[in-house]
Design an enzyme around this catalytic site. Sequence first.
Site, PDB file in Angstrom:
ATOM      1  N   SER A 159      14.813  18.277  -4.848  1.00  0.00           N
ATOM      2  CA  SER A 159      14.278  17.087  -5.040  1.00  0.00           C
ATOM      3  C   SER A 159      15.075  16.126  -5.423  1.00  0.00           C
ATOM      4  CB  SER A 159      13.137  17.575  -5.832  1.00  0.00           C
ATOM      5  OG  SER A 159      12.576  16.271  -6.537  1.00  0.00           O
ATOM      6  N   TYR A 172       8.153  19.618 -13.219  1.00  0.00           N
ATOM      7  CA  TYR A 172       8.908  19.507 -12.094  1.00  0.00           C
ATOM      8  C   TYR A 172      10.416  19.264 -11.970  1.00  0.00           C
ATOM      9  CZ  TYR A 172       9.012  18.097  -6.840  1.00  0.00           C
ATOM     10  OH  TYR A 172       9.284  17.998  -5.673  1.00  0.00           O
TER      11      TYR A 172
END
Length: 279
Positions: A159, A172
């Site tokens: 990501s 995250y």
Amino acid sequence: MHESIIITPKYTIEIMVNFSLEGKVALVTGASYGIGFAIATGFAKAGAKIVFNDIKQELVDKGLAAYKELGIEAKGYVCDVTNEDQVNAMVAQIEQEVGPINILVNNAGIIKRIPMHEMTAAEFRQVIDIDLNGPFICSKAVIPTMMKLGGGKIINICSMMSELGRETVSAYAAAKGGLKMLTRNIASEYGQYNIQCNGIGPGYIATPQTAPLRERQPDGSRHPFDSFIVAKTPAERWGTPEDLMGPAVFLASEASDFVNGHVLYVDGGILAYIGKQPK
């Protein structure tokens, strides 16, 4: 003075063959929909046999129906990527029913948007468990067979949060930062066995996971974050799952045999851009 290079039709054909996944078995975790589904679809178009898992039978059934609609014959399994026994059993079943796994995409993941000071340790651990421990468990399950086969491909879905922080996504970002380093370590440890482990770092992709950030406001205006992303991205749009197909096929194919330990950011240029000057 540079020597001239003549590209013959035969050479062009050989290059295209390097991108073929014909005869390969690809396991894409959490590929019932969204990014995983798009990547698996790209693999199927390149010739691979597709297997995928999800956490519930209803999600697996939904995925199977979606693949069938595209004319793709896929096999789906119910499996929790955080459960080592389940993962080992699934990998053994795939090897028996379909064949040894040549390509693994660690796609399954979750995100919780909670301010860090309000997040419980249990919520933090759940994100780490799925987004970081899951790829570890799945990778270690397929690596022994890849070693015996003389090679394999592992692609971790990282990501932009592998590089950047942002409010409300502490777990995250921690997981995806760890996944970037797990990618590099797998490459370092198993490159000698012709196993390439790379990552794909999607930008902001229009999926069900990001849908809340793209919802129109009651007055019809864009969500503030939607406006922010479009302004911060040189491409001036959100990405689509289909934008990830080509990069994934490249990293899964022989064309990337000397590419190892990298994260390929497919983000419309957002990580390279400082943003527009205020008017």
